[in-house]
Scaffold this motif. Structure first.
Motif, short mmCIF file in Angstrom:
data_model
loop_
_atom_site.label_atom_id
_atom_site.label_comp_id
_atom_site.label_asym_id
_atom_site.label_seq_id
_atom_site.Cartn_x
_atom_site.Cartn_y
_atom_site.Cartn_z
N ALA A 275 -38.10 -10.34 41.69
CA ALA A 275 -38.71 -11.37 42.53
C ALA A 275 -39.79 -12.10 41.72
CB ALA A 275 -39.32 -10.73 43.77
N GLY A 276 -39.77 -13.43 41.79
CA GLY A 276 -40.74 -14.24 41.07
C GLY A 276 -40.26 -14.70 39.71
N ASP A 277 -39.16 -14.12 39.20
CA ASP A 277 -38.64 -14.54 37.90
C ASP A 277 -38.03 -15.94 37.99
OD1 ASP A 277 -39.38 -12.20 36.76
OD2 ASP A 277 -37.37 -11.37 36.52
N THR A 278 -38.07 -16.63 36.87
CA THR A 278 -37.46 -17.96 36.77
C THR A 278 -36.08 -17.81 36.17
OG1 THR A 278 -39.60 -19.06 36.53
CG2 THR A 278 -37.67 -20.23 35.71
N THR A 279 -35.11 -18.53 36.73
CA THR A 279 -33.74 -18.42 36.25
C THR A 279 -33.02 -19.74 36.42
OG1 THR A 279 -31.73 -17.06 36.34
CG2 THR A 279 -32.75 -17.64 38.44
N LEU A 291 -29.47 -16.42 27.49
CA LEU A 291 -29.85 -16.94 26.17
C LEU A 291 -31.13 -17.77 26.27
CD1 LEU A 291 -28.64 -17.31 23.19
CD2 LEU A 291 -27.88 -19.53 24.01
N LEU A 292 -31.17 -18.65 27.27
CA LEU A 292 -32.32 -19.55 27.43
C LEU A 292 -33.55 -18.84 27.94
CD1 LEU A 292 -30.33 -22.47 29.09
CD2 LEU A 292 -31.52 -22.64 26.90
N ARG A 293 -33.35 -17.82 28.77
CA ARG A 293 -34.47 -17.17 29.44
C ARG A 293 -35.37 -16.39 28.48
NH1 ARG A 293 -31.72 -14.34 33.02
NH2 ARG A 293 -31.99 -12.30 32.07
N GLY A 294 -34.77 -15.88 27.43
CA GLY A 294 -35.57 -15.06 26.52
C GLY A 294 -35.86 -13.71 27.15
N LYS A 295 -36.93 -13.09 26.72
CA LYS A 295 -37.29 -11.76 27.21
C LYS A 295 -38.74 -11.79 27.63
CE LYS A 295 -37.27 -6.91 25.69
NZ LYS A 295 -36.99 -6.01 24.54
N ASP A 296 -38.98 -11.61 28.92
CA ASP A 296 -40.34 -11.65 29.44
C ASP A 296 -41.18 -10.51 28.88
OD1 ASP A 296 -39.81 -13.85 30.96
OD2 ASP A 296 -39.50 -12.75 32.82
N GLY A 297 -42.45 -10.76 28.71
CA GLY A 297 -43.40 -9.70 28.42
C GLY A 297 -43.96 -9.15 29.72
N VAL A 298 -44.71 -8.08 29.64
CA VAL A 298 -45.33 -7.50 30.83
C VAL A 298 -46.78 -7.15 30.55
CG1 VAL A 298 -43.20 -6.59 31.81
CG2 VAL A 298 -44.54 -5.17 30.27
N GLU A 299 -47.57 -7.13 31.58
CA GLU A 299 -48.93 -6.62 31.53
C GLU A 299 -49.11 -5.63 32.65
OE1 GLU A 299 -51.57 -10.32 29.69
OE2 GLU A 299 -51.69 -9.84 31.83
N VAL A 300 -49.75 -4.51 32.33
CA VAL A 300 -50.18 -3.57 33.37
C VAL A 300 -51.66 -3.80 33.57
CG1 VAL A 300 -50.43 -1.15 34.03
CG2 VAL A 300 -48.41 -1.89 32.74
N VAL A 301 -52.02 -4.21 34.77
CA VAL A 301 -53.41 -4.55 35.06
C VAL A 301 -53.95 -3.67 36.17
CG1 VAL A 301 -53.10 -6.93 34.31
CG2 VAL A 301 -52.75 -6.35 36.70
N ALA A 302 -55.25 -3.46 36.14
CA ALA A 302 -55.94 -2.71 37.19
C ALA A 302 -56.59 -3.72 38.13
CB ALA A 302 -57.00 -1.79 36.60
N THR A 303 -56.25 -3.61 39.40
CA THR A 303 -56.81 -4.50 40.41
C THR A 303 -57.85 -3.72 41.21
OG1 THR A 303 -54.72 -5.67 40.60
CG2 THR A 303 -56.31 -5.98 42.38
N PRO A 304 -59.11 -4.14 41.17
CA PRO A 304 -60.16 -3.42 41.89
C PRO A 304 -60.21 -3.82 43.36
CG PRO A 304 -61.11 -5.23 40.68
CD PRO A 304 -59.64 -5.27 40.39
N GLU A 305 -60.90 -3.03 44.13
CA GLU A 305 -61.16 -3.39 45.52
C GLU A 305 -62.15 -4.55 45.56
OE1 GLU A 305 -60.81 0.76 47.98
OE2 GLU A 305 -62.66 0.39 46.89
N ALA A 324 -40.56 -12.62 24.31
CA ALA A 324 -39.75 -13.21 23.24
C ALA A 324 -39.17 -14.52 23.77
CB ALA A 324 -38.62 -12.26 22.84
N PRO A 325 -39.47 -15.65 23.15
CA PRO A 325 -39.01 -16.94 23.67
C PRO A 325 -37.49 -17.05 23.69
CG PRO A 325 -39.88 -17.19 21.45
CD PRO A 325 -40.20 -15.79 21.88
N GLY A 326 -36.99 -17.88 24.60
CA GLY A 326 -35.56 -18.11 24.71
C GLY A 326 -35.02 -18.91 23.54
N THR A 327 -33.72 -18.89 23.38
CA THR A 327 -33.05 -19.60 22.30
C THR A 327 -32.74 -21.03 22.72
OG1 THR A 327 -32.06 -17.55 21.51
CG2 THR A 327 -31.01 -19.61 20.81
N THR A 328 -32.89 -21.95 21.82
CA THR A 328 -32.57 -23.35 22.08
C THR A 328 -31.06 -23.54 22.16
OG1 THR A 328 -34.57 -24.18 21.03
CG2 THR A 328 -32.71 -25.69 21.14
N LEU A 329 -30.62 -24.31 23.16
CA LEU A 329 -29.21 -24.65 23.32
C LEU A 329 -29.01 -26.08 22.82
CD1 LEU A 329 -26.69 -23.20 24.55
CD2 LEU A 329 -27.08 -24.59 26.59
#
Length: 673
Positions: A275-279, A291-305, A324-329
């Motif tokens: 959910a939330g990914d672009t395609t 091919l175009l989408r590439g490979k998303d990175g991730v972050e693990v973040v701490a959300t405080p109260e 990793a950026p997508g490949t040009t078509l």
């Protein structure tokens, strides 16, 4: 001695059983501490420490915190305990965590402490046990770091789809009190023209830190202004970028579009999308999405109260992996010609298309579908009776049976075959009736002359001649979904007669019509090419994705002689095509056809093309009846060659090819230069 041995074994077994069931130490030695450490590690891996003895926090509260902290990671870790160090009644040891976060692996160590309390080892609970630097009240979650989507380039590596500025408009829940979020969502939906109930549900279901996107704009409009957005509590407009074509409609049916993944796309992605990914949706964007989408990175973040004063402290990043950026078509599309084709069709009401190829290379320079196509890729996927443009195929078959452009053929005003009467088009010149040269019959498009040839040209010879011109054969370099034409190899009676004038069960797409004309200009069969790196892995198999995607957006046609978008999608994936022609067109045959196509301009009913500047134009018009109306509706066709340019123009419900598609062709060729 035997009795003593049995007693010792019983005691050791009892110690093992007790340690495995809880953090109980029946001695003050290393074995008990190590057993307790392993039990803690396995309980953390299971995200359940409810059965352990805990100090520093109520056991139930500790278990709840464990689940709450890791809930946003949507996974379970692998946890192993390290070497235990003993100092009196205190044991310390590292805990090694390993998480699979998307396609990344997050590994870290924390320090754990056990204290002996009576006959038990109690866990000294604190948030850092779960992750270093974690504070009370913080929870972990995964944030996707989108990869830069690959560009789609046109001829000469000119950017077609590239990152362009956009405004993401929606509700930022950190900027609106919780009790007012629903009202803000409904106000935003009203401003953006969204379903208020659905958008309000999305806002309600999102976390307190969420930005809930409503729409993406290239620019503000008269109705949707920055001031109106900000007037809604929590309403924001975020400047961002998105992979977009020059305009919203530019080659849309061919290229597809990019947006947030739908629930259906996520379900079919086998975990590749969340959910939330672009395609990509439709066209090349969907076909080459992986091919175009590439490979998303991730972050693990701490959300405080949230703080008591309502402010939200900043988040801490615990882990990140670079995208990793997508490949040009790379494609062969000529931006100028594509835009020109779309402008030429802009005022056409019915479904329509212009396809332009470069005969010398097979490059697809333009593949435009008009506004009447309603988003369907008429240019490449439409299936329609080609009408008299098919007389190019007839003529090649006749040449192979000994005819020449100067051969005499009989052109009566009407002809009856098995009780069905065929006639020439309205306004056919009287002076070209009777015994005329094949060139003249071709130039004025005498239906009866070509139907008369049915006794000397068999249906399988028509099929062979079509294949010799690159129609209904594989296009391994195309790299896009397309209907490449269909010519039955067997037909008799009226069906065979209808085939001779491009009706019956003969079907072309505008692309296959352009291929036919290009093969004449080239003096050899042309194999079209659109995607230059088409050998790159695509998301779906050729000839299925785009057809099925676009078919849902177009109104079905019910005419005989033309295929509805839904049937087009089926045939695009199942229509048989041969690898290559067994007897391709020769330069001599192409020269004879070029001679007759030029006669259509110099002495036939496409004289208006004589005014096109530059190289001489050769053409063939076509009109194909369809439907059950009386008089029947007609498809309007024209194909032409102009130097190293081959063009097909099609209008689905367009009257005569010469009077409807012809002027469009003239406009296109004149402006193309």
């Amino acid at each position: 001695m035997a009795r003593v041995g049995k007693t010792r074994n019983f005691v050791l077994g009892l110690v093992t059983l007790v340690v495995a069931g809880s953090l109980t130490a029946c001695d003050d030695g290393r074995a008990g501490a190590e057993g307790a450490a392993k039990q803690l590690a396995s309980s953390l891996a299971a995200l359940d420490v409810g059965s352990l003895t805990v100090e520093g926090k109520d056991a139930a509260a500790a278990n709840e915190q464990l689940k709450s902290v890791f809930e946003g990671l949507d996974a379970k870790p692998s946890v192993e305990s390290g070497e235990v160090k003993l100092e009196g009644d205190t044991a310390t040891f590292p805990l090694s965590y390993s998480w699979n976060i998307g396609s990344a692996k997050w590994e870290y160590s924390s320090e754990a402490t056990l204290k002996k309390s009576g006959d038990k080892w109690a866990v000294q609970w604190n948030p850092q046990l779960l992750a270093p630097q974690l504070s009370d009240g913080e929870t972990l979650s995964v944030k996707t770091v989108p990869a830069q989507r690959g560009q789609i380039l046109g001829a000469g590596d000119a950017p077609i789809v590239e990152d362009r500025p956009v405004f993401r408009v929606g509700i930022d829940k950190t900027k609106v009190p919780a009790e007012q979020a629903d009202a803000s969502a409904r106000s935003m939906a009203a401003l953006l023209g969204l379903d208020a109930e659905e958008y309000a549900k999305q806002v309600a279901a999102s976390g307190p830190q969420a930005f809930v996107e409503g729409i993406v704009l290239r620019a503000y409009t008269a109705d949707i202004t920055e001031a109106r957005i900000k007037a809604i509590p929590g309403g924001v407009s975020l400047l961002d970028s998105m992979a977009l074509a020059p305009t919203r409609t530019f080659a849309r049916a061919l290229l597809g579009s990019v947006g947030q993944a739908s629930a259906e796309q996520i379900e079919k992605s086998n975990g590749a999308l969340r959910a939330g990914d672009t395609t990509g949706t439709g066209g090349l964007q969907q076909k080459y999405d992986s091919l175009l989408r590439g490979k998303d990175g991730v972050e693990v973040v701490a959300t405080p109260e949230k703080k008591s004063d309502g402010e939200t402290p900043g988040t801490k990043v615990f882990f990140s992996s670079l995208p990793a950026p997508g490949t040009t078509l790379k494609t062969t599309l000529d931006l100028k010609l594509q835009q020109l084709a779309e402008e030429t069709l802009s005022g056409v009401g019915p479904a329509s298309a212009i396809v332009a190829l470069k005969p010398s290379t097979g490059a697809v320079l333009a593949a435009a579908s008009g506004p009447g196509s309603n988003g369907y890729n008429t240019a490449m996927l439409g299936q329609y009776a080609p009408g008299s443009t098919f007389k190019i195929v007839d003529s090649l078959a006749m040449f192979r049976n000994g005819a020449t452009p100067d051969s005499k053929v009989e052109c009566p005003s009407t002809l009856t075959v098995d009780g069905r009467t065929f006639k020439n088009a309205e306004g056919y010149p009287e002076g070209s009736l009777g015994s005329v040269a094949l060139r003249d019959a071709f130039a004025h498009s005498c239906n009866t002359a070509f139907i008369n040839a049915r006794d000397t040209v068999s249906q399988d010879q028509l099929e062979s001649a079509a294949m010799a011109l690159g129609v209904a054969v594989e296009a391994p370099k195309l790299g896009a979904d397309a209907f490449l034409g269909s010519v039955p190899g067997a037909a008799e009676g009226t069906e065979h007669a209808a085939s001779m004038i491009g009706q019956g069960k003969v079907l072309f797409s505008p692309l296959s019509a352009a291929i036919m004309a290009a093969s004449v200009a080239n003096g050899a069969p042309v194999s079209p090419q659109l995607v230059l790196n088409a050998d790159a892995q695509s998301t779906q198999s050729t000839q299925s994705t785009q057809a099925s995607q676009n078919a849902s957006d177009a109104a079905p046609a019910s005419e005989s002689g033309s295929a509805s978008p839904s049937s087009a999608s089926e045939a695009a994936s199942t229509a048989p095509v041969a690898p290559v022609s067994t007897k391709p067109i020769t330069k001599e045959e192409a020269a004879a056809l070029s001679d007759m196509m030029r006669a259509v301009v110099t002495s036939g009913h496409a004289g208006f093309l004589a005014q096109v500047p530059g190289a001489p134009v050769g053409a063939k018009t076509g009109t194909a009846e369809f439907g059950t109306d009386d008089p029947p509706k007609t498809h309007a066709w024209i194909v032409a060659v102009h130097g190293d340019l081959a063009v097909a123009v099609f209008v689905e419900d367009g009257g005569l090819g010469a009077t409807t598609s012809g002027p469009l062709l003239k406009t296109f060729l004149t402006a193309a230069g």
